[in-house]
Design a protein around this motif. Structure first.
Motif, PDB file in Angstrom:
ATOM      1  N   GLU A  13       0.877  -1.185   0.143  1.00  0.00           N
ATOM      2  CA  GLU A  13       0.086   0.018   0.031  1.00  0.00           C
ATOM      3  C   GLU A  13       1.084   1.323  -0.065  1.00  0.00           C
ATOM      4  O   GLU A  13       1.361   1.594   0.933  1.00  0.00           O
ATOM      5  CB  GLU A  13      -0.825  -0.017   1.282  1.00  0.00           C
ATOM      6  N   TYR A  15      -0.107   4.313  -0.675  1.00  0.00           N
ATOM      7  CA  TYR A  15      -0.842   5.422  -0.018  1.00  0.00           C
ATOM      8  C   TYR A  15      -2.342   4.891   0.039  1.00  0.00           C
ATOM      9  O   TYR A  15      -2.695   4.310  -0.810  1.00  0.00           O
ATOM     10  CB  TYR A  15      -0.671   6.695  -0.813  1.00  0.00           C
ATOM     11  N   THR A  16      -2.642   5.446   1.259  1.00  0.00           N
ATOM     12  CA  THR A  16      -4.221   5.113   1.476  1.00  0.00           C
ATOM     13  C   THR A  16      -5.092   6.180   1.708  1.00  0.00           C
ATOM     14  O   THR A  16      -4.535   7.235   2.063  1.00  0.00           O
ATOM     15  CB  THR A  16      -4.096   3.996   2.256  1.00  0.00           C
ATOM     16  N   GLN A  17      -6.292   5.649   1.682  1.00  0.00           N
ATOM     17  CA  GLN A  17      -7.401   6.879   2.050  1.00  0.00           C
ATOM     18  C   GLN A  17      -7.256   7.171   3.498  1.00  0.00           C
ATOM     19  O   GLN A  17      -7.495   8.638   3.995  1.00  0.00           O
ATOM     20  CB  GLN A  17      -8.705   6.322   1.888  1.00  0.00           C
ATOM     21  N   LYS A  18      -6.802   6.260   4.278  1.00  0.00           N
ATOM     22  CA  LYS A  18      -6.591   6.509   5.678  1.00  0.00           C
ATOM     23  C   LYS A  18      -5.578   7.418   5.793  1.00  0.00           C
ATOM     24  O   LYS A  18      -5.750   8.285   6.797  1.00  0.00           O
ATOM     25  CB  LYS A  18      -6.612   5.212   6.494  1.00  0.00           C
ATOM     26  N   ARG A  19      -4.459   7.216   5.244  1.00  0.00           N
ATOM     27  CA  ARG A  19      -3.455   8.050   5.480  1.00  0.00           C
ATOM     28  C   ARG A  19      -3.668   9.514   5.201  1.00  0.00           C
ATOM     29  O   ARG A  19      -3.569  10.409   6.104  1.00  0.00           O
ATOM     30  CB  ARG A  19      -2.273   7.654   4.681  1.00  0.00           C
ATOM     31  N   TRP A  20      -4.419   9.719   4.155  1.00  0.00           N
ATOM     32  CA  TRP A  20      -4.693  11.243   3.722  1.00  0.00           C
ATOM     33  C   TRP A  20      -5.798  11.793   4.884  1.00  0.00           C
ATOM     34  O   TRP A  20      -5.729  12.857   5.012  1.00  0.00           O
ATOM     35  CB  TRP A  20      -5.487  10.967   2.106  1.00  0.00           C
ATOM     36  N   GLY A  21      -6.589  10.832   5.104  1.00  0.00           N
ATOM     37  CA  GLY A  21      -7.755  11.274   6.054  1.00  0.00           C
ATOM     38  C   GLY A  21      -6.908  11.588   7.518  1.00  0.00           C
ATOM     39  O   GLY A  21      -7.378  12.934   8.049  1.00  0.00           O
ATOM     40  N   ASN A  22      -5.914  10.970   7.876  1.00  0.00           N
ATOM     41  CA  ASN A  22      -5.115  11.326   9.095  1.00  0.00           C
ATOM     42  C   ASN A  22      -4.603  12.708   8.902  1.00  0.00           C
ATOM     43  O   ASN A  22      -4.468  13.617   9.939  1.00  0.00           O
ATOM     44  CB  ASN A  22      -4.007  10.270   9.311  1.00  0.00           C
ATOM     45  N   GLU A  25      -7.001  15.383   9.308  1.00  0.00           N
ATOM     46  CA  GLU A  25      -7.352  15.561  10.571  1.00  0.00           C
ATOM     47  C   GLU A  25      -6.441  16.285  11.128  1.00  0.00           C
ATOM     48  O   GLU A  25      -6.782  17.410  12.306  1.00  0.00           O
ATOM     49  CB  GLU A  25      -7.542  14.289  11.346  1.00  0.00           C
ATOM     50  N   ILE A  86      -7.339   9.681  -4.458  1.00  0.00           N
ATOM     51  CA  ILE A  86      -7.541  10.020  -3.138  1.00  0.00           C
ATOM     52  C   ILE A  86      -7.125  11.466  -2.461  1.00  0.00           C
ATOM     53  O   ILE A  86      -7.961  12.265  -2.078  1.00  0.00           O
ATOM     54  CB  ILE A  86      -6.517   9.133  -2.117  1.00  0.00           C
ATOM     55  N   GLU A 207       6.500  -0.513   7.793  1.00  0.00           N
ATOM     56  CA  GLU A 207       5.355   0.263   8.408  1.00  0.00           C
ATOM     57  C   GLU A 207       5.688   1.207   9.181  1.00  0.00           C
ATOM     58  O   GLU A 207       5.025   1.911   9.806  1.00  0.00           O
ATOM     59  CB  GLU A 207       4.184  -0.604   9.088  1.00  0.00           C
TER      60      GLU A 207
END
Length: 211
Positions: A13, A15-22, A25, A86, A207
């Motif tokens: 992975e 890059y992920t949606q979660k990473r961008w969301g973090n 935030e 993303i 990670e």
């Protein structure tokens, strides 16, 4: 490495949606305000610089694997398209000042992403002059031909990824506009490549940099 083997590489992975969301935030929590003192604004705006750098590092990992023959051209472009989807998606409003900064981040990332795509597609002339390409991009913007301006910007970025440098004097004198923001993304690529080449060596299970 045969094409079929390239595409059988275990999923990583980038890059992920979660990473961008973090990151979004973190931007929200920063409480950034454009009218703060220069010192405070600089401190709080660091999150936006880091947002850009984090995406660019992910893209550099893609190109590094492509260069090593670990990803096919098709797969590398597919991953870049996923990253684009993303980070360039519409973001829910946070505050006027933060929204402006995120919009600027996304504009810079657009310049960077088209550069990575151009590089992987080989859609550029290795002998081209970056200074001339920047001039052509600015002229295209002035003529309201943003598609052409973006194409010239992409070629600039591909040359940077190939190892060329952005001309400092030209960059310092760029007229304010979308090309200047796109080129900020290219400049971030250049800085990331100079800063570290750790993106060239990573394991499938890495990670340590996940946020």
């Amino acid at each position: 490495m045969p094409e079929q083997e390239m595409n059988q590489v275990p999923p990583y992975e980038f890059y992920t949606q979660k990473r961008w969301g973090n990151w979004l935030e973190r931007a929200k929590e920063s409480g950034f305000q454009i009218k703060e003192s220069e010192e405070e604004a600089g401190k709080e705006s660091a999150v936006f610089v880091n947002m850009v750098d984090d995406v660019i590092l992910a893209c550099l990992k893609v190109t590094a694997r492509f260069e090593k023959g670990m990803l096919s051209r098709e797969k590398a472009l597919e991953i870049l398209a996923e990253i684009r989807d993303i980070v360039l998606a519409e973001v829910e409003p946070i505050s006027e000042d933060i929204d402006l900064m995120i919009e600027s981040v996304q504009t810079s990332l657009m310049g960077a992403l088209v550069a990575f795509e151009s590089y992987i597609m080989g859609d550029y002339d290795e002998e081209a002059n970056i200074e001339e390409l920047i001039k052509l991009a600015i002229e295209a913007e002035a003529s309201d031909n943003l598609e052409l301006a973006l194409d010239y910007t992409a070629q600039c970025g591909a040359l940077v990824l190939k190892g060329k440098s952005l001309p400092e004097e030209v960059m310092a004198d760029l007229p304010y506009g979308i090309v200047a923001e796109w080129l900020d993304g290219i400049d971030s690529i250049s800085a990331a490549m100079v800063g570290s080449d750790s993106y060239k060596e990573f394991e499938e299970g890495d990670e340590e940099d996940i946020i």
